[in-house]
Design a protein around this motif. Structure first.
Motif, PDB file in Angstrom:
ATOM      1  N   UNK A 119       1.023  -1.144  -0.067  1.00 22.72           N
ATOM      2  CA  UNK A 119      -0.031   0.304   0.123  1.00 22.72           C
ATOM      3  C   UNK A 119       0.865   1.425  -0.175  1.00 22.72           C
ATOM      4  N   UNK A 120       1.922   0.856  -0.690  1.00 30.01           N
ATOM      5  CA  UNK A 120       3.009   2.027  -0.248  1.00 30.01           C
ATOM      6  C   UNK A 120       2.932   3.075  -1.164  1.00 30.01           C
ATOM      7  N   UNK A 121       3.062   4.094  -1.054  1.00 29.36           N
ATOM      8  CA  UNK A 121       3.343   5.213  -2.560  1.00 29.36           C
ATOM      9  C   UNK A 121       4.433   5.092  -3.269  1.00 29.36           C
ATOM     10  N   UNK A 125       9.018   3.366 -10.501  1.00 31.52           N
ATOM     11  CA  UNK A 125      10.268   3.828 -11.361  1.00 31.52           C
ATOM     12  C   UNK A 125      10.541   5.716 -11.104  1.00 31.52           C
ATOM     13  N   UNK A 126       9.371   6.258 -11.201  1.00 31.04           N
ATOM     14  CA  UNK A 126       8.886   7.378 -10.307  1.00 31.04           C
ATOM     15  C   UNK A 126       8.993   8.251  -8.994  1.00 31.04           C
ATOM     16  N   UNK A 127       8.983   7.098  -7.972  1.00 29.92           N
ATOM     17  CA  UNK A 127       8.889   7.385  -6.298  1.00 29.92           C
ATOM     18  C   UNK A 127       9.751   8.753  -6.119  1.00 29.92           C
ATOM     19  N   UNK A 128       9.209   8.802  -4.917  1.00 26.97           N
ATOM     20  CA  UNK A 128      10.031   9.903  -3.854  1.00 26.97           C
ATOM     21  C   UNK A 128      11.751   9.092  -3.546  1.00 26.97           C
ATOM     22  N   UNK A 167       6.360  14.030   1.445  1.00 23.35           N
ATOM     23  CA  UNK A 167       7.677  12.616   1.641  1.00 23.35           C
ATOM     24  C   UNK A 167       6.169  11.228   1.949  1.00 23.35           C
ATOM     25  N   UNK A 168       5.670  11.544   1.364  1.00 24.88           N
ATOM     26  CA  UNK A 168       4.390  10.239   1.418  1.00 24.88           C
ATOM     27  C   UNK A 168       4.927   9.194   0.110  1.00 24.88           C
ATOM     28  N   UNK A 264      -5.680   1.414  -1.663  1.00 24.58           N
ATOM     29  CA  UNK A 264      -6.136   0.392  -2.182  1.00 24.58           C
ATOM     30  C   UNK A 264      -5.114   0.334  -3.732  1.00 24.58           C
ATOM     31  N   UNK A 265      -4.092  -0.615  -3.914  1.00 22.43           N
ATOM     32  CA  UNK A 265      -2.983  -0.013  -4.660  1.00 22.43           C
ATOM     33  C   UNK A 265      -3.682  -0.921  -5.695  1.00 22.43           C
ATOM     34  N   UNK A 266      -3.426  -1.967  -6.102  1.00 23.17           N
ATOM     35  CA  UNK A 266      -4.598  -2.296  -7.575  1.00 23.17           C
ATOM     36  C   UNK A 266      -5.226  -1.352  -8.145  1.00 23.17           C
ATOM     37  N   UNK A 267      -5.668  -0.023  -7.824  1.00 30.31           N
ATOM     38  CA  UNK A 267      -6.075   1.316  -8.136  1.00 30.31           C
ATOM     39  C   UNK A 267      -5.273   2.319  -7.901  1.00 30.31           C
ATOM     40  N   UNK A 268      -4.226   1.921  -7.818  1.00 31.57           N
ATOM     41  CA  UNK A 268      -2.661   3.444  -7.325  1.00 31.57           C
ATOM     42  C   UNK A 268      -3.015   3.971  -6.393  1.00 31.57           C
ATOM     43  N   UNK A 269      -4.317   3.929  -5.357  1.00 31.69           N
ATOM     44  CA  UNK A 269      -4.533   4.945  -4.634  1.00 31.69           C
ATOM     45  C   UNK A 269      -3.716   4.780  -3.182  1.00 31.69           C
TER      46      UNK A 269
END
Length: 428
Positions: A119-121, A125-128, A167-168, A264-269
């Motif tokens: 569930x982490x944001x 490849x573009x994550x902080x 920071x998320x 909801x990682x399946x929705x990128x949420x």
């Protein structure tokens, strides 16, 4: 500093094309605004010196229009996931990576995938976090920070402070409100991560150098900012659980203020924390891009005049330009549904309007099903909000009050955080 009726705060927004600033009164009214294009200062939108010059110019416009002596607080929002490594004095040590710059190192991406909770944001490849792992080996690095952090540092002299929203995507846990232990398992040098404060919390008083440079009181408070997306939501005036904001641009995005986090990682949420509430939302592939594939702006205007928004075509469209959907249906192969096509273009346009409104309704229902509050109201931003016929169709489909938007300027959202911080500091 005593609070006065004429007190103002300043919000600053830095985007990919420029900077904007607003001065806001305690009742939320905008007293002045300013803007500057990045291209006026740099040919490279990744040039942090250009960012700062644009911010300085936009702020200068605002300060020239108001009494600088009544400014109480400043807050800044920036593009989510834009990061750079800095020295202790804030000097950039490498070319920043923008929000949409992807890290190509497979080992870095595999390490994040292996250890980040689903569930982490921080995934992707573009994550902080991917950018932290890329920048942490830069010689002499003091911290790896976000765009808004760096710009705020120019007002405080502190280049080791961030906010919970920026920071998320770097791996911060907004529920436990800390950098989680699993970060070290990715080989991230956690000592390079900034201290994180809640959005809207006072960071520090303005530095003497910045106060002198801008002609501001040394008691001005710099307040922890947010991302551009969160700032845009706050700018609308939404402030209660169940308040939704729909952006009708090239694509459709929906966001709702919730009293509980939604993941909801399946929705990128995932959810941004703002005070004791949570901002959650999703992005669909439908939207203005579908309209543009069939009609010009002039045609849409002319055909809209022939539509009765109180009627219904009876056509059940799911408007897409190509297969694939992200939210409210997570299906990379979902086929567009836009047949049969009526002979009358006005009826066809109405069916597309109805279809996009149906997706919007389904999106808010999905957020409720995932644990969010029942939708109570909608504010709309983006070009589609200007079409009255479409708005009437949407109101009929969604069945909730449509409220006026206070501002579409993300800088106004940053200013709302500055108001929060000023009140918390007891100076407003």
């Amino acid at each position: 500093m005593n609070a006065r009726n004429d007190a103002l705060v300043v919000g600053i927004d830095i985007g990919t094309s420029g900077a904007r600033a607003v001065a806001m009164a305690s009742d939320g009214a905008i007293a002045a605004s300013g803007a500057a294009r990045l291209s006026a200062f740099s040919d490279d939108h990744r040039d942090p010196i250009g960012w700062w010059k644009a911010v300085r110019a936009a702020l200068g416009d605002v300060l020239a229009a108001v009494d600088r002596g009544v400014i109480r607080a400043i807050s800044i929002d920036g593009t989510s996931g834009t990061m750079l490594p800095v020295a202790a004095d804030g000097a950039p040590l490498a070319r920043p990576m923008m929000y949409n710059d992807a890290v190509a190192d497979a080992a870095i991406l595999q390490a994040i995938a292996a250890h980040a909770p689903k569930e982490s944001a921080a995934h992707g490849a573009t994550s902080g976090l991917a950018k932290v792992l890329t920048f942490q080996s830069v010689p002499g690095v003091f911290r790896v920070i976000h765009q808004a952090d760096w710009l705020a540092g120019h007002f405080t002299g502190l280049y080791d402070v961030s906010d919970e929203n920026n920071a998320l995507k770097t791996g911060y846990d907004p529920i436990t409100r800390c950098w989680p232990d699993w970060l070290e398992k990715t080989d991230a040098h956690t000592g390079l991560l900034p201290e994180v404060l809640p959005a809207g919390e006072p960071v520090a008083t303005i530095s003497p150098a910045a106060a002198e440079a801008f002609g501001l009181s040394r008691e001005v408070v710099v307040v922890a900012g947010t991302t551009d997306g969160c700032a845009s939501f706050l700018a609308t005036g939404a402030d209660r659980p169940g308040d939704g904001v729909s952006a009708l641009g090239t694509t459709l995005t929906v966001k709702v203020l919730s009293d509980r986090p939604l993941f909801a990682p399946e929705y990128g949420l995932y959810s941004h924390r703002i005070g004791d509430m949570w901002l959650a939302g999703g992005a669909s592939n439908t939207g203005g891009v579908v309209l543009a594939a069939h009609f010009s702006g002039e045609q849409i205007e002319a055909l809209s005049a022939r539509i009765d928004p109180a009627s219904d075509t009876g056509l059940d469209y799911y408007p897409l330009t190509k297969p694939g959907e992200r939210f409210p249906i997570a299906d990379p192969h979902l086929a567009p549904r836009m047949t049969p096509r009526p002979e009358d273009d006005a009826v066809f346009l109405q069916a597309i309007f109805e279809g996009i409104a149906g997706v919007e309704s389904l999106a808010y229902d999905r957020l409720t099903a995932l644990g969010g509050p029942k939708l109570g109201s909608i504010r709309t931003v983006g070009g589609g909000a200007k079409n009255g016929v479409w708005s009437s169709i949407r109101a009929r489909k969604l069945g909730v009050p449509f409220l006026a938007v206070r501002s579409e300027e993300a800088a106004a959202g940053a200013a709302r955080l500055a108001l929060m911080g000023a009140r918390q500091a007891g100076i407003l």
